[in-house]
Motif scaffolding. Sequence first.
Motif, short mmCIF file in Angstrom:
data_model
loop_
_atom_site.label_atom_id
_atom_site.label_comp_id
_atom_site.label_asym_id
_atom_site.label_seq_id
_atom_site.Cartn_x
_atom_site.Cartn_y
_atom_site.Cartn_z
N ASP A 1 -2.33 12.01 -7.18
CA ASP A 1 -2.71 10.73 -6.59
C ASP A 1 -1.44 9.90 -6.45
OD1 ASP A 1 -3.38 7.68 -7.16
OD2 ASP A 1 -5.17 8.57 -6.27
N PHE A 2 -1.10 9.51 -5.23
CA PHE A 2 0.18 8.85 -5.00
C PHE A 2 0.32 7.52 -5.73
CE2 PHE A 2 2.63 10.70 -1.16
CZ PHE A 2 2.44 11.99 -1.64
N VAL A 3 -0.74 6.72 -5.76
CA VAL A 3 -0.66 5.42 -6.43
C VAL A 3 -0.43 5.62 -7.93
CG1 VAL A 3 -1.92 3.31 -7.00
CG2 VAL A 3 -2.06 4.26 -4.69
N ALA A 4 -1.20 6.52 -8.53
CA ALA A 4 -1.04 6.80 -9.96
C ALA A 4 0.32 7.41 -10.26
CB ALA A 4 -2.17 7.71 -10.44
N ALA B 1 0.86 -1.18 0.00
CA ALA B 1 0.00 0.00 0.00
C ALA B 1 0.90 1.23 0.00
CB ALA B 1 -0.91 -0.01 1.22
N VAL B 2 0.77 2.07 -1.00
CA VAL B 2 1.56 3.30 -1.07
C VAL B 2 1.10 4.24 0.03
CG1 VAL B 2 2.14 5.32 -2.47
CG2 VAL B 2 1.93 3.06 -3.55
N CYS B 3 2.05 4.76 0.79
CA CYS B 3 1.70 5.75 1.82
C CYS B 3 2.49 7.03 1.55
CB CYS B 3 1.86 5.19 3.23
SG CYS B 3 3.42 4.42 3.61
N SER B 4 3.41 7.40 2.41
CA SER B 4 4.12 8.66 2.25
C SER B 4 5.50 8.52 2.88
CB SER B 4 3.32 9.78 2.94
OG SER B 4 3.74 11.05 2.54
N PRO B 5 6.52 9.19 2.33
CA PRO B 5 6.48 10.15 1.23
C PRO B 5 6.80 9.52 -0.10
CG PRO B 5 8.65 10.18 2.20
CD PRO B 5 7.86 9.14 2.96
#
Length: 204
Positions: free
Chosen positions: A159-162, A132-136
């Motif tokens: 959008d972080f995933v994209a 799961a992509v989170c940050s940063p």
Amino acid sequence: MNPHPYDVVDISARVAGIVLEEGRGALPFRLIHGESLVAAAAWAAGEAGVDLLDQTVPWEALVEREEPLLLHDPLCPMTPPDFLRACAERAEVADVVVVGVRPVTDTVKEAHAAPDGGETLGAHVDRDALVAVCSPIVLPTSVVADLLGGPDARLPTTDFVALVAALRDRYGAARVVLVDAPPAARRIGSDADLQVLEALTDPR
């Protein structure tokens, strides 16, 4: 405190950053430990030594800074400052994009289009192959300079995933490094998630 004139100042340690609240609805303005998520995320970035900039700063101004760029998601508001800083340093030293990720704990199934236009669920997906992509997301200086050109340049998506998918397509999977983030970096997607994160990071 100003540095002594004979002190050595590490210019390469400077990091620019943006807290990306665009496209996230009202969630970034919910409260956690009495502060909005976006304020908590900005505080963590500041504690990490990141020079926070407004999301409207032109891309050419980011290129001119000649610094790595740390993108922080306010939906991961409790990401620890030391993790943010470590990701920024790794990105610049190794000249790679660094992405904070968490393991997937929910059950995941394949979805297939049904004849009636809906979806049917198929086989279980192996969670060990998912993150799961989170940050940063941290872009090294070279990627900031290369990513987009022209006066209207900007991130292809907030959008972080994209964005991770776009970066992998452009630079290859080997140059987009996934780093295990601590539990406090988990992403909020609902009120229930917010309650879990608040309990997990309760300082008492």
